[in-house]
Scaffold this motif. Sequence first.
Motif, PDB file in Angstrom:
ATOM      1  N   GLY A  19      59.843  66.444  58.352  1.00  0.00           N
ATOM      2  CA  GLY A  19      59.312  65.425  57.445  1.00  0.00           C
ATOM      3  C   GLY A  19      60.278  64.329  57.066  1.00  0.00           C
ATOM      4  O   GLY A  19      59.999  63.573  56.127  1.00  0.00           O
ATOM      5  N   SER A  20      61.408  64.214  57.759  1.00  0.00           N
ATOM      6  CA  SER A  20      62.413  63.233  57.351  1.00  0.00           C
ATOM      7  C   SER A  20      62.289  61.884  58.051  1.00  0.00           C
ATOM      8  O   SER A  20      62.924  60.916  57.638  1.00  0.00           O
ATOM      9  N   LYS A  21      61.489  61.814  59.107  1.00  0.00           N
ATOM     10  CA  LYS A  21      61.359  60.552  59.834  1.00  0.00           C
ATOM     11  C   LYS A  21      60.064  60.545  60.636  1.00  0.00           C
ATOM     12  O   LYS A  21      59.376  61.561  60.768  1.00  0.00           O
ATOM     13  N   GLY A  88      58.350  69.064  66.076  1.00  0.00           N
ATOM     14  CA  GLY A  88      58.166  69.281  67.497  1.00  0.00           C
ATOM     15  C   GLY A  88      58.917  68.221  68.266  1.00  0.00           C
ATOM     16  O   GLY A  88      59.498  67.304  67.699  1.00  0.00           O
ATOM     17  N   GLY A  89      58.895  68.349  69.563  1.00  0.00           N
ATOM     18  CA  GLY A  89      59.553  67.356  70.391  1.00  0.00           C
ATOM     19  C   GLY A  89      60.039  67.959  71.677  1.00  0.00           C
ATOM     20  O   GLY A  89      59.961  69.175  71.902  1.00  0.00           O
ATOM     21  N   SER A  90      60.523  67.091  72.539  1.00  0.00           N
ATOM     22  CA  SER A  90      61.005  67.508  73.845  1.00  0.00           C
ATOM     23  C   SER A  90      62.394  66.943  74.083  1.00  0.00           C
ATOM     24  O   SER A  90      62.595  65.735  74.000  1.00  0.00           O
ATOM     25  N   GLU A  91      63.321  67.827  74.358  1.00  0.00           N
ATOM     26  CA  GLU A  91      64.685  67.418  74.697  1.00  0.00           C
ATOM     27  C   GLU A  91      65.044  67.840  76.123  1.00  0.00           C
ATOM     28  O   GLU A  91      66.204  67.789  76.504  1.00  0.00           O
ATOM     29  N   THR A  92      64.048  68.270  76.891  1.00  0.00           N
ATOM     30  CA  THR A  92      64.315  68.733  78.246  1.00  0.00           C
ATOM     31  C   THR A  92      64.449  67.548  79.204  1.00  0.00           C
ATOM     32  O   THR A  92      63.888  66.480  78.979  1.00  0.00           O
ATOM     33  N   PRO A  93      65.184  67.730  80.307  1.00  0.00           N
ATOM     34  CA  PRO A  93      65.378  66.627  81.251  1.00  0.00           C
ATOM     35  C   PRO A  93      64.125  66.341  82.062  1.00  0.00           C
ATOM     36  O   PRO A  93      63.289  67.225  82.275  1.00  0.00           O
ATOM     37  N   TRP A 186      50.217  58.802  72.154  1.00  0.00           N
ATOM     38  CA  TRP A 186      51.540  58.210  72.029  1.00  0.00           C
ATOM     39  C   TRP A 186      51.679  57.549  70.664  1.00  0.00           C
ATOM     40  O   TRP A 186      50.871  56.702  70.289  1.00  0.00           O
ATOM     41  N   ILE A 187      52.711  57.971  69.915  1.00  0.00           N
ATOM     42  CA  ILE A 187      53.000  57.396  68.604  1.00  0.00           C
ATOM     43  C   ILE A 187      54.297  56.609  68.705  1.00  0.00           C
ATOM     44  O   ILE A 187      55.278  57.084  69.293  1.00  0.00           O
ATOM     45  N   MET A 188      54.338  55.438  68.126  1.00  0.00           N
ATOM     46  CA  MET A 188      55.523  54.592  68.187  1.00  0.00           C
ATOM     47  C   MET A 188      56.553  55.071  67.160  1.00  0.00           C
ATOM     48  O   MET A 188      56.559  54.645  66.013  1.00  0.00           O
ATOM     49  N   THR A 189      57.410  55.980  67.582  1.00  0.00           N
ATOM     50  CA  THR A 189      58.468  56.520  66.733  1.00  0.00           C
ATOM     51  C   THR A 189      59.811  56.374  67.445  1.00  0.00           C
ATOM     52  O   THR A 189      59.869  56.056  68.640  1.00  0.00           O
ATOM     53  N   THR A 190      60.878  56.664  66.718  1.00  0.00           N
ATOM     54  CA  THR A 190      62.209  56.655  67.327  1.00  0.00           C
ATOM     55  C   THR A 190      62.312  57.690  68.431  1.00  0.00           C
ATOM     56  O   THR A 190      62.934  57.454  69.474  1.00  0.00           O
ATOM     57  N   ALA A 191      61.686  58.842  68.225  1.00  0.00           N
ATOM     58  CA  ALA A 191      61.728  59.905  69.233  1.00  0.00           C
ATOM     59  C   ALA A 191      61.057  59.458  70.528  1.00  0.00           C
ATOM     60  O   ALA A 191      61.542  59.767  71.621  1.00  0.00           O
ATOM     61  N   SER A 192      59.946  58.741  70.431  1.00  0.00           N
ATOM     62  CA  SER A 192      59.280  58.274  71.645  1.00  0.00           C
ATOM     63  C   SER A 192      60.146  57.263  72.378  1.00  0.00           C
ATOM     64  O   SER A 192      60.160  57.220  73.615  1.00  0.00           O
ATOM     65  N   SER A 193      60.886  56.457  71.641  1.00  0.00           N
ATOM     66  CA  SER A 193      61.797  55.506  72.283  1.00  0.00           C
ATOM     67  C   SER A 193      62.893  56.237  73.043  1.00  0.00           C
ATOM     68  O   SER A 193      63.264  55.842  74.160  1.00  0.00           O
ATOM     69  N   ARG A 194      63.408  57.321  72.450  1.00  0.00           N
ATOM     70  CA  ARG A 194      64.439  58.107  73.139  1.00  0.00           C
ATOM     71  C   ARG A 194      63.885  58.754  74.403  1.00  0.00           C
ATOM     72  O   ARG A 194      64.574  58.853  75.425  1.00  0.00           O
ATOM     73  N   MET A 195      62.629  59.210  74.346  1.00  0.00           N
ATOM     74  CA  MET A 195      62.018  59.799  75.522  1.00  0.00           C
ATOM     75  C   MET A 195      61.925  58.772  76.642  1.00  0.00           C
ATOM     76  O   MET A 195      62.169  59.081  77.813  1.00  0.00           O
ATOM     77  N   MET A 196      61.579  57.524  76.299  1.00  0.00           N
ATOM     78  CA  MET A 196      61.523  56.483  77.316  1.00  0.00           C
ATOM     79  C   MET A 196      62.890  56.265  77.952  1.00  0.00           C
ATOM     80  O   MET A 196      63.004  56.049  79.164  1.00  0.00           O
ATOM     81  N   GLU A 197      63.932  56.360  77.148  1.00  0.00           N
ATOM     82  CA  GLU A 197      65.287  56.189  77.678  1.00  0.00           C
ATOM     83  C   GLU A 197      65.648  57.301  78.646  1.00  0.00           C
ATOM     84  O   GLU A 197      66.287  57.059  79.680  1.00  0.00           O
ATOM     85  N   ARG A 198      65.238  58.544  78.328  1.00  0.00           N
ATOM     86  CA  ARG A 198      65.534  59.660  79.228  1.00  0.00           C
ATOM     87  C   ARG A 198      64.778  59.514  80.546  1.00  0.00           C
ATOM     88  O   ARG A 198      65.327  59.766  81.621  1.00  0.00           O
TER      89      ARG A 198
END
Length: 262
Positions: A19-21, A88-93, A186-198
């Motif tokens: 709940g922090s971001k 939730g989220g994905s940090e896998t390659p 797709w939600i426009m969040t910081t996490a989604s931006s990082r996923m695009m970078e990966r």
Amino acid sequence: MKVTIDNELAGKIALVTGGSKGTGKAIADRLLEAGATVISTARNKPEDQPDDIHFIAADLSKPDGTQQVIDEVLSTFGHLDILVNNMGGSETPGGGYAVLSDADWLSSLQTNLLAPVRLDRGFLPGMIRRGQGVIVHIASIQAKLPLYDATLPYAAAKAALVNYSKSLSNEVAPKGVRVLTVSPGWIMTTASSRMMERIAESADVTAEQAAQGVMAALGGIPVGRPAWPEEVAELVGFLVSPRAAYLTGTDFVIDGGTIPTI
């Protein structure tokens, strides 16, 4: 007192994980605006954490972290009325099945499936004793539209979460507890931006090209854009309110029309 959207959750105690971001922060803010006492969790306390939201720093991907949250909520507030399992989220390659290790799979399952299961198990007994409560699981349309090149374990874990949520609802709805799933696109969040970078790094393309590739892989978004976190939060705010008292066991998709079937 006349009940309005601004006070319809007055007297309710709500926990929002992650709940922090991003979407979690938007949900926490929305429930606070409706009059609830709000608790949020994340690994680390943000510098701009508001004083009117009780924050618990915990790593929910580990059993000790979920137990810490359960213990603190119950010892501080006595019970919980609303649980929004948003973390939730994905940090896998990226790169498909061949690049994924057991550790990658286990990490996604711990974060996206087992953390909600453990929290539900900790708070449901109290909800059942009082004959009331609402649990919302934030899943994803990737449960139905997996992206094998980017988020295969995440999609599999979210599909399991949707199935689990429905089964749990069937069990506890007769005892007064509603269980619902919200599956955003797709939600426009910081996490989604990082996923695009990966994805961009894996495919040796720009982040903008990666985003277009995700849009194409999803079949496009008819509305023409990702969702804003506040739009998802508004749906959650309705679902946990008394206005949604007859809703349980349902997966609510909010994706701008992305899923191409009915």
